[in-house]
Design an enzyme around this catalytic site. Sequence first.
Site, PDB file in Angstrom:
ATOM      1  N   VAL A  90       0.825  -1.216   0.000  1.00 43.94           N
ATOM      2  CA  VAL A  90       0.000   0.000   0.000  1.00 43.94           C
ATOM      3  C   VAL A  90       0.857   1.263   0.000  1.00 43.94           C
ATOM      4  O   VAL A  90       0.334   2.374   0.079  1.00 43.94           O
ATOM      5  CB  VAL A  90      -0.990   0.002   1.198  1.00 43.94           C
ATOM      6  N   HIS A 106      -4.342  -3.959  -3.164  1.00 42.51           N
ATOM      7  CA  HIS A 106      -4.746  -3.776  -1.767  1.00 42.51           C
ATOM      8  C   HIS A 106      -4.942  -2.309  -1.411  1.00 42.51           C
ATOM      9  O   HIS A 106      -4.954  -1.953  -0.227  1.00 42.51           O
ATOM     10  CB  HIS A 106      -3.732  -4.420  -0.823  1.00 42.51           C
ATOM     11  N   CYS A 117     -20.670   6.286   0.379  1.00 39.58           N
ATOM     12  CA  CYS A 117     -20.935   6.444  -1.057  1.00 39.58           C
ATOM     13  C   CYS A 117     -19.816   5.913  -1.944  1.00 39.58           C
ATOM     14  O   CYS A 117     -19.899   6.024  -3.169  1.00 39.58           O
ATOM     15  CB  CYS A 117     -21.192   7.913  -1.381  1.00 39.58           C
ATOM     16  N   THR A 173       6.844 -12.120  -1.698  1.00 40.81           N
ATOM     17  CA  THR A 173       5.526 -12.455  -1.149  1.00 40.81           C
ATOM     18  C   THR A 173       5.608 -13.756  -0.343  1.00 40.81           C
ATOM     19  O   THR A 173       6.455 -14.613  -0.609  1.00 40.81           O
ATOM     20  CB  THR A 173       4.473 -12.627  -2.263  1.00 40.81           C
ATOM     21  N   SER A 174       4.701 -13.893   0.604  1.00 40.23           N
ATOM     22  CA  SER A 174       4.711 -15.062   1.487  1.00 40.23           C
ATOM     23  C   SER A 174       4.064 -16.279   0.845  1.00 40.23           C
ATOM     24  O   SER A 174       4.288 -17.410   1.268  1.00 40.23           O
ATOM     25  CB  SER A 174       3.965 -14.741   2.784  1.00 40.23           C
ATOM     26  N   ASP A 200      13.345 -16.068   1.436  1.00 39.64           N
ATOM     27  CA  ASP A 200      13.208 -17.491   1.727  1.00 39.64           C
ATOM     28  C   ASP A 200      12.113 -18.044   0.832  1.00 39.64           C
ATOM     29  O   ASP A 200      11.245 -17.301   0.380  1.00 39.64           O
ATOM     30  CB  ASP A 200      12.833 -17.715   3.201  1.00 39.64           C
TER      31      ASP A 200
END
Length: 231
Positions: A90, A106, A117, A173-174, A200
């Site tokens: 973000v 995201h 609205c 990313t995991s 990892d």
Amino acid sequence: MEKIVILTGAGISAESGLGTFRDEGGLWAQHRIEDVATPEGFARNPAVVHKFYNARRVQAAQAQPNPAHIALTHLQRNWPGEVIIVTQNVDGLHEAAGSENVIHMHGTLAGALCTTCDHRWVAPPEMSVGEPCPACGGPTARPDVVWFGEMPYFMDLIYDHLANAAIFTSIGTSGQVYPAAAFVHEATMSGARTVELNLDPSSGASSFDQVILGPASETVPRWVQKLLRES
């Protein structure tokens, strides 16, 4: 020309000083995810949620792009085909590095959203409870970020890109958060070559054709240089 679709996660921004919710000692370690990153948490205590995201907004504004962000901008500018960057982050570090048309699945810390609205606008440095929507006046502003349990943005567009990708790469990313964790399967079904670059191996590393391990600031520039040499 070949299209490259790149998914980036918290690991690419960690080296710019922005911690993930798995890090110890950072902003996330001081709060339960249920309290600050769910619609229910916001309904229970919006003041706590605003305070948390105000702190993240300040932190993100002070961060600088690292060599991984800069390398992706270089790839986007020099690859003979299209390079699509989809991010779970973000922050605005991809844009700060010069990347264009980044898909923020995201949402962004820089955005505000009216829950009455659905109007969106640029968030002030600090948001507070009861902040009025500039469109409808409702006191129902929230950060324009996707919380756990909510549907990410631009999913149809992302799936369209994955269906036409020649290369799909996941960076930092995991592999634990869906629907992004399934992007590698979508890309594979479309015939794309798949690569994971991570500190990892992710929980979905076995689904990739190639896994490159190491800090993003080192692995991403090398990967980009290799791609451009071979293009």
